[in-house]
Write a protein that holds these residues in place. Structure first.
Motif, mmCIF file in Angstrom:
data_model
loop_
_atom_site.group_PDB
_atom_site.id
_atom_site.type_symbol
_atom_site.label_atom_id
_atom_site.label_comp_id
_atom_site.label_asym_id
_atom_site.label_seq_id
_atom_site.Cartn_x
_atom_site.Cartn_y
_atom_site.Cartn_z
ATOM 1 N N LYS A 209 0.906 -1.340 0.057
ATOM 2 C CA LYS A 209 0.293 -0.318 0.283
ATOM 3 C C LYS A 209 1.420 1.170 0.021
ATOM 4 N N ASN A 210 2.158 1.075 -0.389
ATOM 5 C CA ASN A 210 2.985 2.607 0.150
ATOM 6 C C ASN A 210 3.075 3.219 -1.015
ATOM 7 N N LYS A 211 2.096 4.010 -1.440
ATOM 8 C CA LYS A 211 2.025 5.468 -2.812
ATOM 9 C C LYS A 211 3.819 5.765 -2.906
ATOM 10 N N VAL A 212 3.532 5.351 -4.410
ATOM 11 C CA VAL A 212 5.027 6.505 -4.423
ATOM 12 C C VAL A 212 4.665 7.562 -6.410
ATOM 13 N N LEU A 213 3.618 7.534 -6.234
ATOM 14 C CA LEU A 213 3.195 8.479 -7.347
ATOM 15 C C LEU A 213 1.322 8.897 -6.922
ATOM 16 N N ASP A 214 0.990 10.099 -7.092
ATOM 17 C CA ASP A 214 -0.312 10.669 -7.117
ATOM 18 C C ASP A 214 -0.670 10.999 -8.626
ATOM 19 N N ILE A 215 -1.784 10.161 -9.219
ATOM 20 C CA ILE A 215 -2.339 10.472 -10.327
ATOM 21 C C ILE A 215 -3.482 10.523 -9.967
ATOM 22 N N PRO A 216 -4.118 12.313 -10.098
ATOM 23 C CA PRO A 216 -5.187 13.252 -10.389
ATOM 24 C C PRO A 216 -6.128 13.496 -10.771
ATOM 25 N N ASN A 217 -7.440 13.405 -10.598
ATOM 26 C CA ASN A 217 -7.838 13.865 -11.641
ATOM 27 C C ASN A 217 -8.147 14.012 -12.845
ATOM 28 N N ILE A 228 -1.728 5.884 -20.252
ATOM 29 C CA ILE A 228 -0.949 6.332 -18.550
ATOM 30 C C ILE A 228 0.042 5.900 -18.865
ATOM 31 N N VAL A 229 1.399 7.324 -18.183
ATOM 32 C CA VAL A 229 2.906 7.041 -18.480
ATOM 33 C C VAL A 229 3.338 7.189 -17.739
ATOM 34 N N ALA A 230 4.595 6.000 -16.710
ATOM 35 C CA ALA A 230 5.240 6.941 -15.867
ATOM 36 C C ALA A 230 6.224 7.190 -15.994
ATOM 37 N N LEU A 231 7.270 7.952 -15.244
ATOM 38 C CA LEU A 231 8.151 8.822 -16.269
ATOM 39 C C LEU A 231 9.170 9.445 -15.398
ATOM 40 N N GLY A 232 10.362 9.784 -15.437
ATOM 41 C CA GLY A 232 11.344 10.314 -14.453
ATOM 42 C C GLY A 232 12.041 9.884 -13.303
ATOM 43 N N PHE A 233 12.780 10.585 -12.286
ATOM 44 C CA PHE A 233 13.746 9.216 -11.508
ATOM 45 C C PHE A 233 12.342 9.669 -10.215
ATOM 46 N N ALA A 234 12.588 8.054 -9.676
ATOM 47 C CA ALA A 234 11.620 8.363 -8.201
ATOM 48 C C ALA A 234 13.041 9.376 -7.140
ATOM 49 N N GLY A 236 15.708 11.296 -7.969
ATOM 50 C CA GLY A 236 15.899 13.022 -8.584
ATOM 51 C C GLY A 236 15.222 12.954 -9.158
ATOM 52 N N GLU A 237 16.077 14.114 -10.335
ATOM 53 C CA GLU A 237 15.618 15.042 -10.685
ATOM 54 C C GLU A 237 15.453 14.574 -12.189
ATOM 55 N N PRO A 238 15.043 15.058 -12.908
ATOM 56 C CA PRO A 238 13.377 15.433 -12.898
ATOM 57 C C PRO A 238 12.445 14.260 -12.247
ATOM 58 N N GLU A 239 11.557 15.096 -11.793
ATOM 59 C CA GLU A 239 10.724 13.783 -10.029
ATOM 60 C C GLU A 239 10.273 12.880 -11.112
ATOM 61 N N LEU A 240 9.473 11.874 -10.559
ATOM 62 C CA LEU A 240 8.843 10.712 -11.157
ATOM 63 C C LEU A 240 7.236 11.858 -10.841
ATOM 64 N N GLU A 241 6.760 11.368 -11.863
ATOM 65 C CA GLU A 241 5.350 12.217 -12.367
ATOM 66 C C GLU A 241 4.642 11.366 -13.727
ATOM 67 N N ALA A 242 3.394 11.310 -14.293
ATOM 68 C CA ALA A 242 2.133 10.573 -14.862
ATOM 69 C C ALA A 242 2.243 11.584 -16.132
ATOM 70 N N LEU A 243 1.680 11.089 -17.122
ATOM 71 C CA LEU A 243 1.718 11.712 -17.940
ATOM 72 C C LEU A 243 0.041 10.899 -18.439
ATOM 73 N N LEU A 244 -1.064 11.693 -19.314
ATOM 74 C CA LEU A 244 -2.496 10.969 -19.896
ATOM 75 C C LEU A 244 -2.101 11.231 -21.407
ATOM 76 N N LEU A 245 -2.210 10.436 -22.106
ATOM 77 C CA LEU A 245 -1.983 10.623 -23.446
ATOM 78 C C LEU A 245 -3.240 9.804 -23.807
ATOM 79 N N LYS A 246 -3.608 10.397 -25.408
ATOM 80 C CA LYS A 246 -4.803 9.654 -25.378
ATOM 81 C C LYS A 246 -3.968 8.972 -26.912
ATOM 82 N N GLY A 247 -4.677 7.318 -27.141
ATOM 83 C CA GLY A 247 -4.296 6.409 -27.829
ATOM 84 C C GLY A 247 -4.098 5.174 -26.893
#
Length: 247
Positions: A209-217, A228-234, A236-247
């Protein structure tokens, strides 16, 4: 779905059986010869389908998912097709004939010392996201198949893990059920069909249940596929984030 050769193999088998019974059992001869003709007809239809498919264009887009790499230019068979693609950028789909292509990716504006040089086979009628992944010490270009068709009135979504230092993750509703389980770096989930909705998701270390990334809204509209694509560094910088792509 069976291909032309499968049907031809069946037709040949029934032709042999028809010949075997030709003089000893006329009704069985007729029975198997009719099956032979049936599968010859199936083979002809399969050939037509395969010919139609081979003429269909393919669609390819490029995602820059290497967090410590510079902006890049992308060359297709020595022709520049994308310029100055930055980390997190994704191109529009390029329409291409099916075939084999050589892709070179250079630091933007240089044209020397490729970051990635790779041959890819583009199949007819397919839709691809080609993702540059990893770190500058170890770069790869990975193909992911997109399936934009959606049942009427529904939405669908998949997840791709492209963070080079993040652990395998589960994707779930915030504080709730798991949607995708145990997705490791460079892996993609299958698509999941859903009722159109808005939802808050989160990435959790797989099996915990250990959260590493919020993917809101996350808004999923009807008749649309999403990735949904998770990219970046867990770490380090740039930090971990999620992209929402169409397709």
């Amino acid at each position: 779905m069976r291909n032309q050769q499968d049907y031809l193999n069946k037709a040949a088998l029934y032709d042999l059986l028809a010949d075997y019974y030709k003089y000893t059992h006329p009704s069985m001869h007729i029975h198997y010869y009719q099956k032979h003709l049936k599968y010859i007809n199936f083979a002809l239809k399969a050939q037509q389908r395969e010919m139609n498919l081979s003429n269909q264009p393919s669609y390819v887009r490029v995602l820059h998912a290497v967090p410590d790499a510079p902006s890049v230019d992308v060359y297709l068979n020595a022709n520049r097709v994308l310029r100055d693609v930055a980390f997190k950028d994704i191109s529009d789909y390029l329409t291409l004939p099916a075939g084999k292509y050589h892709i070179d990716i250079y630091p933007a504006g240089t044209g020397v010392n490729t970051l990635i040089s790779k041959k890819v086979n583009i199949e007819p009628g397919k839709v691809y996201t080609l993702a540059a992944v990893g770190t500058t010490k170890k770069l790869q270009l990975l193909p992911f198949i997109d399936e934009p068709a959606v049942p009427s009135g529904e939405a669908k979504i998949k997840f791709i893990h492209l963070s080079p230092d993040a652990p395998a993750v589960d994707i779930g509703v915030k504080g709730g059920d798991t949607v995708f389980s145990d997705i490791s770096f460079k892996q993609a989930s299958e698509y999941l069909n859903l009722t159109p909705m808005s939802v808050n998701l989160e990435a959790r270390i797989a099996g915990t249940k250990n959260k590493v990334l919020d993917i809101p809204n996350v808004k999923l509209n009807a008749n649309q596929a999403y990735t949904i694509v998770a990219l970046g560094f867990a770490d380090g910088e740039p930090e971990l984030e999620a992209l929402l792509l169409k397709g």
